[in-house]
Design a protein around this motif. Structure first.
Motif, PDB file in Angstrom:
ATOM      1  N   TYR A  37      59.696  38.922  67.217  1.00  0.00           N
ATOM      2  CA  TYR A  37      58.160  38.497  66.552  1.00  0.00           C
ATOM      3  C   TYR A  37      58.318  36.922  66.905  1.00  0.00           C
ATOM      4  N   GLU A  46      54.237  36.820  64.023  1.00  0.00           N
ATOM      5  CA  GLU A  46      53.474  37.931  64.024  1.00  0.00           C
ATOM      6  C   GLU A  46      54.794  39.380  64.845  1.00  0.00           C
ATOM      7  N   VAL A  48      55.835  40.979  67.400  1.00  0.00           N
ATOM      8  CA  VAL A  48      55.410  41.627  69.024  1.00  0.00           C
ATOM      9  C   VAL A  48      56.011  42.565  69.122  1.00  0.00           C
ATOM     10  N   TYR A  59      53.949  47.937  69.860  1.00  0.00           N
ATOM     11  CA  TYR A  59      53.907  46.396  70.103  1.00  0.00           C
ATOM     12  C   TYR A  59      52.798  45.982  69.570  1.00  0.00           C
ATOM     13  N   ALA A  60      52.538  44.309  69.411  1.00  0.00           N
ATOM     14  CA  ALA A  60      51.313  44.608  69.452  1.00  0.00           C
ATOM     15  C   ALA A  60      50.485  44.524  70.188  1.00  0.00           C
ATOM     16  N   ASP A  61      49.210  45.233  69.925  1.00  0.00           N
ATOM     17  CA  ASP A  61      48.247  45.144  70.842  1.00  0.00           C
ATOM     18  C   ASP A  61      48.234  43.926  72.153  1.00  0.00           C
ATOM     19  N   SER A  62      48.340  42.414  71.938  1.00  0.00           N
ATOM     20  CA  SER A  62      48.015  41.520  73.212  1.00  0.00           C
ATOM     21  C   SER A  62      49.325  41.111  74.499  1.00  0.00           C
TER      22      SER A  62
END
Length: 115
Positions: A37, A46, A48, A59-62
């Motif tokens: 995170y 958030e 990660v 996974y985070a989209d970013s």
């Protein structure tokens, strides 16, 4: 007492790479839900990247396509390979594990992406 210790953070230029590590130590019988995170200044923590059931990952989209989570279960270690780093990736990165059915957090490691 179980302890998580992260390492590998630092200052890197945009486009660069870093590899974070997180080692769990102590009286360990089981480890589940290994993940990373991050928390940037003024923002909420958030997700990660995370190992979900079995070897499935989330996974985070970013960070999709740039970051890769991996683990070495024999060493009670989870890694985060971060490539193509961007200034928006600047944050304190925390690992989290469920050890012996309890949730543990590391102390965090600073990642700064700047030219």
């Amino acid at each position: 007492q179980v302890q998580l210790v992260e390492s590998g953070g630092g200052l890197v230029q945009p486009g660069g790479s870093l590899r974070l590590s997180c080692v769990a130590s102590g009286r360990i019988f089981s480890i589940n839900d290994m993940g990373w995170y991050r928390q940037a200044p003024g923002k909420q923590r958030e997700l990660v990247a995370l190992f979900t059931s079995g070897d499935n990952t989330n996974y985070a989209d970013s960070v999709k396509g740039r970051f890769t989570i991996s683990r070495d279960s024999a060493k009670n270690t989870v890694y985060l390979q971060m490539n193509s780093l961007e200034p928006d990736d600047t944050a304190v990165y925390f690992c989290k594990m469920v050890v012996n059915f309890l949730h543990y957090w590391g102390q965090g490691t600073q990642v700064t992406v700047s030219s």
